[in-house]
Structure formats: structure tokens, C-alpha cells
Design an enzyme around this catalytic site. Structure first.
Site, mmCIF file in Angstrom:
data_model
loop_
_atom_site.group_PDB
_atom_site.id
_atom_site.type_symbol
_atom_site.label_atom_id
_atom_site.label_comp_id
_atom_site.label_asym_id
_atom_site.label_seq_id
_atom_site.Cartn_x
_atom_site.Cartn_y
_atom_site.Cartn_z
ATOM 1 N N ASP A 53 1.040 -1.269 -0.024
ATOM 2 C CA ASP A 53 0.038 0.008 -0.140
ATOM 3 C C ASP A 53 0.789 1.077 0.097
ATOM 4 O O ASP A 53 1.483 1.422 0.948
ATOM 5 C CB ASP A 53 -0.876 -0.214 1.274
ATOM 6 C CG ASP A 53 -1.778 1.228 1.441
ATOM 7 O OD1 ASP A 53 -1.736 2.117 0.502
ATOM 8 O OD2 ASP A 53 -2.474 1.421 2.445
ATOM 9 N N LYS B 206 2.263 11.326 -3.374
ATOM 10 C CA LYS B 206 1.386 10.587 -4.255
ATOM 11 C C LYS B 206 0.538 11.296 -4.749
ATOM 12 O O LYS B 206 -0.226 11.204 -6.049
ATOM 13 C CB LYS B 206 0.576 9.558 -3.150
ATOM 14 C CG LYS B 206 -0.210 8.796 -4.075
ATOM 15 C CD LYS B 206 -1.061 7.736 -2.982
ATOM 16 C CE LYS B 206 -1.954 6.801 -3.438
ATOM 17 N NZ LYS B 206 -2.480 5.891 -2.435
ATOM 18 N N GLU C 104 -7.377 0.448 -4.461
ATOM 19 C CA GLU C 104 -7.215 0.281 -2.843
ATOM 20 C C GLU C 104 -8.762 -0.541 -2.530
ATOM 21 O O GLU C 104 -8.676 -1.377 -1.823
ATOM 22 C CB GLU C 104 -7.140 1.468 -2.175
ATOM 23 C CG GLU C 104 -5.690 1.922 -2.814
ATOM 24 C CD GLU C 104 -5.457 3.395 -2.605
ATOM 25 O OE1 GLU C 104 -6.257 4.155 -2.028
ATOM 26 O OE2 GLU C 104 -4.227 3.804 -2.763
ATOM 27 N N ASP D 3 -12.919 4.965 2.983
ATOM 28 C CA ASP D 3 -11.635 5.352 3.116
ATOM 29 C C ASP D 3 -11.322 6.606 3.515
ATOM 30 O O ASP D 3 -11.034 7.540 2.770
ATOM 31 C CB ASP D 3 -10.753 4.543 1.986
ATOM 32 C CG ASP D 3 -9.377 4.886 2.130
ATOM 33 O OD1 ASP D 3 -8.759 5.290 3.335
ATOM 34 O OD2 ASP D 3 -8.711 4.246 1.153
HETATM 35 P P1 ADP Z 1 -3.063 7.161 3.958
HETATM 36 O O1 ADP Z 1 -4.168 6.384 3.451
HETATM 37 O O2 ADP Z 1 -3.443 8.753 3.761
HETATM 38 O O3 ADP Z 1 -1.922 7.081 3.692
HETATM 39 P P2 ADP Z 1 -3.683 5.980 6.705
HETATM 40 O O4 ADP Z 1 -4.788 5.109 6.258
HETATM 41 O O5 ADP Z 1 -2.247 5.409 7.334
HETATM 42 O O6 ADP Z 1 -3.285 7.140 5.700
HETATM 43 O O7 ADP Z 1 -4.263 7.108 7.878
HETATM 44 C C1 ADP Z 1 -3.552 8.132 8.489
HETATM 45 C C2 ADP Z 1 -4.245 8.898 9.304
HETATM 46 O O8 ADP Z 1 -4.778 8.069 10.188
HETATM 47 C C3 ADP Z 1 -3.557 10.083 10.053
HETATM 48 O O9 ADP Z 1 -4.136 11.183 9.773
HETATM 49 C C4 ADP Z 1 -3.633 9.530 11.396
HETATM 50 O O10 ADP Z 1 -3.243 10.463 12.557
HETATM 51 C C5 ADP Z 1 -4.815 8.611 11.522
HETATM 52 N N1 ADP Z 1 -4.835 7.571 12.495
HETATM 53 C C6 ADP Z 1 -4.306 6.584 12.887
HETATM 54 N N2 ADP Z 1 -4.427 5.926 14.038
HETATM 55 C C7 ADP Z 1 -5.674 6.607 14.527
HETATM 56 C C8 ADP Z 1 -6.252 6.458 15.679
HETATM 57 N N3 ADP Z 1 -6.212 5.528 16.604
HETATM 58 N N4 ADP Z 1 -7.281 7.522 15.875
HETATM 59 C C9 ADP Z 1 -7.461 8.417 14.968
HETATM 60 N N5 ADP Z 1 -6.670 8.735 13.719
HETATM 61 C C10 ADP Z 1 -5.763 7.756 13.565
HETATM 62 MG MG MG Z 2 -4.657 4.642 2.184
#
Ligand code: ADP
Ligand code: MG
Length: 403
Positions: A23, A87, A187, A211
Site C-alpha cells: 500500500d 502521491k 485500494e 476510506d
Molecule cells: P493514507 O491512506 O492517507 O496513507 P492512513 O490510512 O495510514 O493514511 O491514515 C493516516 C491517518 O490516520 C493519520 O491522520 C493518523 O493520524 C490517523 N490515525 C491513525 N491512528 C488513529 C487513531 N487511533 N485514531 C484516530 N486517527 C488515527
Molecule cells: Mg490509504
């Protein structure tokens, strides 16, 4: 028979070379495999116990490259050398991104043409493909370290709305990182695969994939029938995610820091290191409130606090916007909520309880959140990789994208 390697992580003997699932996210990236012994997909963990690698690349003045958490620490203090959200630039020309150039703290070259963008760091120029390849190289290195074997084949995921140029750029980044990209999959399809939705032959399902990541929101409506996925509609907001929740919290403490806020220098122009601390603490608070009712912390020796209710009030408008997009996606697909068979939660920000509640309420049904929402896409990519490796003959898979 192919190469024989002992898989240290899983304790099993791999008959064939492992194909990994990746991912490559806007905020975080990770790599997953299907275990040879249990046939379960798992996200690969380094000794630090972390599966997520922040999609951030830092260049020091000598051109040394750092990727992930160490780079994230330099985001605010060295903005011109720390590249995030690359990205968003994949397969884009300056004309494509000029309207949101203000979002980036680093230097995107404005040559006013349709040529692909370049990012300038010091005297050097990098393409988004090169920058993404640094992230992929880091993931490959991790996987090789954990699995004690060479990794050269991968399945990489992209958003359903990525066009051909963006998909090609992702493939090129893989190649540059020394990976043979066997398949690019959507995705939302990967997330559905991770849950095994529509995995049975003859099964037909309509799935909504919600998502909410760090910087982007996507809602996709898919159907799966006989292993063939079709994206019926996608909607979303490319500037809506967990970072916005963090920013709201930062502003809340700046404006409403209450007693002692002036001592912190809140409210007026903050120095960079204080701003970095505020941001880090805001993200920490947000995560804490996903499982607790109150957050109390300190910044520069000063107390800050926020309750879950106060946090919910702050982020409610953001969540409302995602629900509006869900309505649009359903409308485009020509469906009602009653026609959705399953709802899948993806993205770290869906850990926020109010997000889950709002989505449950909108769709009028329970949602799939059993897997880690920030790992589920990579897990699905690993399932697809396993199918391609010939280890899983139960499923056939085609990933059909909308026009
Ligand atoms: P992306 O798909 O954009 O790469 P992710 O799916 O990894 O991102 O999501 C990242 C986001 O999720 C960040 O803003 C992070 O702060 C948030 N996040 C991760 N864990 C938690 C949690 N326990 N509670 C709230 N937000 C969270
Ligand atoms: Mg993502």
C-alpha cells in the site's frame, strides 16, 4: 520448482519467491505478505513493532536520503527538504497541480507547461516517481530484512480514480526501486479482498468502501461477482482527512489554549519547533481520544487538554462532508443504502469512534472494522499477490476500473 527459502517470520519454507503486497499511501505506506503456513495475510513489522512507514522522504544537504519516521520528525523544522504527500503529484503536470501548489511546503518547479512536475531540494531535482521509489526501496529493504530473502515482485495498490498516467507512474516507481510490479490494483478492491468479500464462487455482492486516510477521503461502491470486481462509482475529497482533524486541534489550542496559552506563544506566530510539538501532540491527542474520553498532555511544560466531546464537536463538520460524498456515490451508482451488502472501513482515521458511528448510521448497518483499517489495503494486496503466486486457487481476480 523455484527457489527454496526459509521464511524466518513465518517459520515456513517458501517454495517460490514471495510476492509482496504494497500500500503506497499518501500518508503511510506498508508491505504485507500471506503467511505460508496459516495462509493469513499479515503486515510486516520491524523490530520497532511498527507496520506503517510514513510516506515522507528527507534529503540532507549532502544528498543523503531518509524515509519514514525519522523524516517525519523533520517535517516542520526542515520543510524545504522534507517531501510528504508525493502521491498527490504522481503522473501530474504543473498545470494539473498549480491550483493546490499552496498545500506543499517544498518547492514544486513551475515551468508553466504540461511537462511532469519536478521537486527541487537544494540544487537537485526529483520526479515524483523517483521520490516514490525511495519509499518503495525502504519497504523492500524492510521486507528483505524481516523475511531474510530477496524481494523482487510486488502488487501495488492505487486509488480507484487513478488514471493511466498515475498508474503508470506507480509502476515506474516500482521498477526504479527494483520491483517487478506484477499488478496494480484498486485500494477499495484490495480492502474487500482482505475481508474475503465475494470470495466464494458464484457469490455476488455490492460493497461500499469508506476510506478516510491522513489527507484524503474516498468512498467507492463496488460489485463483485464470480471474482470480478467492478467499481460502480467513486466520490470523495482529495483534501479531507486526519491531518485536518490535527489542524483543527492545533487551532483549538492556539485560540482556546485557555490559561497559559500566551506563555506558550500560542495564538501568534509560533516558532517552527513549537509548531512541530503542537502538531505531534494534536495527532497524539486525537489517537488517544479514539479509545479514551479525555486527553491531557503538555507542550513546552504547559498543560493542554481536550475531551472527546469537544473533539467530536470540532470534527463533526469534516465527517458530515464525507457523508454527503457517500450520498453522491450511491446516487451515481443508482443504488440505495438498502442495496449495499457490506460496508468496509479503511484508513487510520476511521478509528475515530464518531466516524464509525456516522457511517453505521448512514448505511443503517454494522461495518467491517475487524482488521486494522490502516493495514487492510496492504493485506488485500498480499492476498492478490498470493493468488498470482499460484498459492490460492480458490479465487480468480480481475480488477475492473470505471472509465
Ligand atoms: P493514507 O491512506 O492517507 O496513507 P492512513 O490510512 O495510514 O493514511 O491514515 C493516516 C491517518 O490516520 C493519520 O491522520 C493518523 O493520524 C490517523 N490515525 C491513525 N491512528 C488513529 C487513531 N487511533 N485514531 C484516530 N486517527 C488515527
Ligand atoms: Mg490509504
Amino acid at each position: 520448482m523455484g527457489k527454496v527459502a526459509i521464511n524466518i517470520a513465518t517459520g515456513s519454507i517458501q517454495k517460490e519467491e514471495i510476492i509482496v503486497g504494497i500500500d503506497l499511501g499518501t500518508t503511510n505506506s506498508l508491505i504485507a505478505i500471506v503467511r505460508g503456513d496459516t495462509h493469513e495475510p499479515i503486515a510486516l513489522k520491524e523490530i520497532d513493532g511498527l507496520t506503517l512507514v510514513p510516506s515522507i522522504v528527507h534529503f540532507d544537504e549532502y544528498g543523503n536520503v531518509t524515509v519514514g519516521n525519522p523524516a517525519k520528525e523533520l517535517l516542520v523544522t526542515q520543510p524545504e527538504r522534507t517531501i510528504y504527500s508525493v502521491k498527490r503529484l504522481m503522473g501530474k503536470s504543473y498545470n494539473d497541480v498549480s491550483h493546490d501548489a499552496g498545500f506543499f511546503a517544498y518547492n514544486i518547479i513551475d515551468d508553466n507547461t504540461d511537462a511532469l512536475v519536478k521537486i527541487q531540494v537544494g540544487q537537485k531535482f526529483y520526479s515524483p516517481i523517483e521520490l516514490s521509489s525511495y519509499i518503495l526501496k525502504e519497504l523492500k529493504k524492510r521486507a528483505e530484512h524481516i523475511l531474510k530473502t530477496t524481494i523482487s515482485k510486488a502488487v501495488i495498490t492505487v486509488p480507484a480514480y487513478f488514471n493511466d498516467a498515475q498508474r503508470q507512474a506507480t509502476r515506474d516507481a516500482g521498477r526504479l526501486a527494483g520491483l517487478d510490479v506484477l499488478r496494480i490494483i484498486n485500494e477499495p478492491t484490495a480492502a474487500s479482498l482482505a475481508y474475503g468479500l465475494g470470495a466464494k464462487k458464484g457469490e455476488e455482492k455490492t460493497i461500499a468502501v469508506y476510506d478516510l486516510g491522513g489527507g484524503t477521503f474516498d468512498i467507492s461502491i463496488l460489485t463483485i461477482s464470480n471474482g470480478i470486481f467492478e467499481v460502480l462509482s467513486t466520490h470523495g475529497d482529495t483534501y479531507l482527512g486526519g491531518d485536518d482533524m490535527d489542524n483543527l486541534l492545533v487551532r483549538y489550542w492556539q485560540e482556546d489554549g485557555g490559561e497559559g496559552s500566551s506563555d506558550l506563544g500560542f495564538g501568534s506566530s509560533l516558532d517552527k519547533s513549537l509548531m512541530q510539538q503542537l502538531r505531534v501532540t494534536a495527532e497524539k491527542a486525537k489517537k488517544h481520544l479514539s479509545t479514551n474520553d479525555v486527553f491531557e498532555g503538555e507542550i513546552n511544560g504547559k498543560q493542554v487538554h481536550i475531551t472527546k466531546q469537544e473533539f467530536n464537536d470540532l470534527v463533526q463538520p469534516l465527517i458530515d462532508r464525507t457523508i454527503t460524498a457517500c450520498t453522491s456515490a450511491l446516487k451515481d451508482a443508482g443504488l440505495t443504502t438498502a442495496q449495499i451488502d457490506a460496508v468496509v472501513m479503511v484508513g487510520g482515521s476511521t478509528r475515530v469512534p464518531l466516524v464509525k458511528e456516522s457511517v453505521r448510521k448512514f448505511f443503517g448497518r454494522d461495518v467491517h472494522d475487524e482488521l486494522n483499517p490502516d493495514e487492510v489495503v496492504a493485506l488485500g494486496a498480499a492476498v492478490q499477490a498470493d493468488i498470482l503466486a499460484g498459492n490460492n486457487t480458490e479465487m480468480l481476480l480481475l480488477d475492473v476500473t470505471p472509465l
